[in-house]
Design a protein around this motif. Sequence first.
Motif, mmCIF file in Angstrom:
data_model
loop_
_atom_site.group_PDB
_atom_site.id
_atom_site.type_symbol
_atom_site.label_atom_id
_atom_site.label_comp_id
_atom_site.label_asym_id
_atom_site.label_seq_id
_atom_site.Cartn_x
_atom_site.Cartn_y
_atom_site.Cartn_z
ATOM 1 N N GLN A 234 19.191 -86.923 9.823
ATOM 2 C CA GLN A 234 19.977 -87.199 8.610
ATOM 3 C C GLN A 234 21.256 -86.381 8.487
ATOM 4 N N GLY A 235 21.947 -86.248 9.591
ATOM 5 C CA GLY A 235 23.246 -85.573 9.549
ATOM 6 C C GLY A 235 23.148 -84.052 9.499
ATOM 7 N N ASN A 236 21.921 -83.515 9.450
ATOM 8 C CA ASN A 236 21.783 -82.063 9.346
ATOM 9 C C ASN A 236 21.745 -81.366 10.699
ATOM 10 N N ILE A 237 21.242 -82.091 11.710
ATOM 11 C CA ILE A 237 21.153 -81.472 13.030
ATOM 12 C C ILE A 237 21.874 -82.348 14.056
ATOM 13 N N THR A 238 22.189 -81.759 15.214
ATOM 14 C CA THR A 238 22.901 -82.492 16.266
ATOM 15 C C THR A 238 21.895 -82.878 17.358
ATOM 16 N N PRO A 239 22.304 -83.730 18.328
ATOM 17 C CA PRO A 239 21.360 -84.065 19.402
ATOM 18 C C PRO A 239 21.176 -82.939 20.424
ATOM 19 N N ASN A 240 21.761 -81.770 20.176
ATOM 20 C CA ASN A 240 21.611 -80.661 21.131
ATOM 21 C C ASN A 240 20.388 -79.824 20.784
ATOM 22 N N TYR A 241 19.435 -79.860 21.683
ATOM 23 C CA TYR A 241 18.211 -79.081 21.425
ATOM 24 C C TYR A 241 17.688 -78.520 22.738
ATOM 25 N N GLN A 242 16.816 -77.546 22.625
ATOM 26 C CA GLN A 242 16.176 -76.971 23.808
ATOM 27 C C GLN A 242 14.747 -76.563 23.450
ATOM 28 N N ILE A 243 13.847 -76.790 24.414
ATOM 29 C CA ILE A 243 12.437 -76.480 24.186
ATOM 30 C C ILE A 243 12.093 -75.287 25.076
ATOM 31 N N ILE A 244 11.555 -74.249 24.478
ATOM 32 C CA ILE A 244 11.217 -73.066 25.284
ATOM 33 C C ILE A 244 9.710 -72.814 25.189
ATOM 34 N N VAL A 245 9.083 -72.836 26.361
ATOM 35 C CA VAL A 245 7.637 -72.609 26.396
ATOM 36 C C VAL A 245 7.406 -71.275 27.097
ATOM 37 N N ASP A 246 6.526 -70.484 26.571
ATOM 38 C CA ASP A 246 6.269 -69.172 27.174
ATOM 39 C C ASP A 246 4.788 -68.837 26.977
ATOM 40 N N ARG A 247 4.372 -67.722 27.573
ATOM 41 C CA ARG A 247 2.999 -67.264 27.311
ATOM 42 C C ARG A 247 3.086 -65.814 26.863
ATOM 43 N N GLY B 149 0.024 -82.074 17.205
ATOM 44 C CA GLY B 149 -1.289 -81.467 16.996
ATOM 45 C C GLY B 149 -1.294 -79.974 17.253
ATOM 46 N N ILE B 150 -0.126 -79.393 17.489
ATOM 47 C CA ILE B 150 -0.054 -77.932 17.643
ATOM 48 C C ILE B 150 1.164 -77.397 16.891
ATOM 49 N N GLY B 151 1.138 -76.120 16.631
ATOM 50 C CA GLY B 151 2.246 -75.513 15.901
ATOM 51 C C GLY B 151 3.406 -75.190 16.823
ATOM 52 N N ALA B 152 4.620 -75.243 16.265
ATOM 53 C CA ALA B 152 5.810 -74.868 17.029
ATOM 54 C C ALA B 152 6.690 -74.040 16.112
ATOM 55 N N THR B 153 7.486 -73.165 16.703
ATOM 56 C CA THR B 153 8.426 -72.412 15.889
ATOM 57 C C THR B 153 9.792 -73.065 16.035
ATOM 58 N N VAL B 154 10.353 -73.508 14.910
ATOM 59 C CA VAL B 154 11.627 -74.229 14.958
ATOM 60 C C VAL B 154 12.751 -73.298 14.508
ATOM 61 N N HIS B 155 13.828 -73.280 15.284
ATOM 62 C CA HIS B 155 14.977 -72.455 14.907
ATOM 63 C C HIS B 155 16.200 -73.349 14.807
ATOM 64 N N LEU B 156 16.796 -73.440 13.651
ATOM 65 C CA LEU B 156 18.087 -74.144 13.548
ATOM 66 C C LEU B 156 19.152 -73.126 13.936
ATOM 67 N N LEU C 86 5.489 -72.242 21.767
ATOM 68 C CA LEU C 86 6.442 -73.357 21.821
ATOM 69 C C LEU C 86 7.529 -73.108 20.788
ATOM 70 N N ASP C 87 8.763 -72.930 21.288
ATOM 71 C CA ASP C 87 9.900 -72.736 20.396
ATOM 72 C C ASP C 87 10.858 -73.903 20.564
ATOM 73 N N VAL C 88 11.313 -74.457 19.466
ATOM 74 C CA VAL C 88 12.270 -75.560 19.540
ATOM 75 C C VAL C 88 13.569 -75.103 18.883
ATOM 76 N N LEU C 89 14.625 -75.047 19.692
ATOM 77 C CA LEU C 89 15.938 -74.658 19.181
ATOM 78 C C LEU C 89 16.762 -75.922 18.952
ATOM 79 N N VAL C 90 17.304 -76.069 17.776
ATOM 80 C CA VAL C 90 18.132 -77.250 17.473
ATOM 81 C C VAL C 90 19.426 -76.782 16.830
ATOM 82 N N GLU C 91 20.533 -77.336 17.324
ATOM 83 C CA GLU C 91 21.806 -76.959 16.693
ATOM 84 C C GLU C 91 21.977 -77.700 15.376
ATOM 85 N N MET C 92 22.348 -76.959 14.342
ATOM 86 C CA MET C 92 22.637 -77.646 13.071
ATOM 87 C C MET C 92 24.022 -78.284 13.168
ATOM 88 N N SER C 93 24.259 -79.263 12.308
ATOM 89 C CA SER C 93 25.551 -79.940 12.322
ATOM 90 C C SER C 93 26.601 -79.038 11.668
#
Length: 434
Positions: free
Chosen positions: A351-364, A405-412, A371-378
Amino acid sequence: MAIYDPQIETLPREQLHKLQGERLNWQVKRMYERVPLFRERMDEKGLSPEDIKGVEDLHKLPFSYKQDLRDHYPYGLFAEPMENIKRVHASSGTTGKQIVVGYTDGDLKRWESCVARSLSAIGVTSSSFVQNAFGYGFFTGGLGIHSAIERIGATTIPISAGNTQRQLQTMIDFSATHLACTPSYAMFLAETIEEKGLRDQLTLKAGVFGAEPWTENMRQEIENKLGIKAYDIYGLSEIMGPGVSYECEEQSGMHICEDHFIAEIIDPETEEVLPYGATGELVFTTITKEGFPVIRYRTRDICTLNAKPCACGRTHIRMGKPSGRSDDMMIIRGVNVFPSQIEEVLLKVSQGNITPNYQIIVDRVNNTDTLDVLVEMSEALFSDAVRSIEKIEKQITNSLRSILGIGATVHLVNPKTIERSEGKAKRVIDKRKL
Ligand code: DLL
């Protein structure tokens, strides 16, 4: 927009079907004689080339896999003596040893003509200037597009990928009318053009983008920022390279060059052939390839086929945008997760708040997968005084939990902070594998 090869591209389906059958028979017979692995697999199934009378018998044939190319590296699956192989290409993919494919003179000519169909469909003519920003070299993108531009007789600007400043200068100075590159690189170029206020100096009319999944959202951004039409092109090294299928002016699915490739959709688990319209794994059989032909090759790309007539007049079936590969699957805390599922959530809440640029970072961390999801805000959200960032992060987190079905940490994150790519974008960083 002109149809490059009207006789073939609009061939009535019954005739196309007949042509495919004849070519399939030729290919099966030839491969049985020349490719030991194929012969072994046919023998295992108790099949001989005479059992294949036409396309209706395709389902009887054995599948082939990317692993076969690795096991017979480099030339073990070629069906022509090496003196007839005029060029090789290689692809390292995201996992494993590189794979090598080979082309005869005839293969190179047929490849050229398939890509020429795509370029004509986006309006390239002998008076166009095509800036080819696909990487040249082992990757099939650069040379695959290059030969077709020459075949049409347009002016080739063979700049290859990278060096963004020079790309922009060239685009303006050389009056490029068409651009070819990956959609991620097109996005990067578009952003830079916008930032520098160069849009008015551009002479671009259209672009052809492919080699990686991209969404309708990305198409919109590229079209708006560059003021062009953005068309999709699909292909893979194992089948040919770019031009296995391509979009026409309807921008509603990619026409498969069915005179050269027979497509099927299967259930990747049961291997059952699915009807048109169903979503499943795309499987290709190359019926004219000489150097490196394949029968029922499992692409791992997930999409649908559409046999409905297209308003453009072409009769070849269309494939939908591949949403990703079945082998892109990650296992996070024991749950199967596909990057495309995460992308879908992002698209829904955008809805115009975020851009199509994202990255998924998986670590242990401490023996637990993260699971971290980085998304650029608009830019709009970035400059919004009320800044509802936390609210949007929460909304994405909740949607991800219900879909995955699992939790993720989202960072705008701030606009333009996720690394841009000159080739295929790297959307997933799995630190567990580093
Ligand atoms: O990417 C060939 C190509 C070059 C296609 C230039 C289009 C333009 P590979 O490096 O072997 O070949 O990668 C093939 O990329 O199986 C898909 O997963 C993905 N792919 C290619 N085109 C598209 C597309 C080239 N238009 C793999 N949309 C394929 C989505 C694509 N995925």
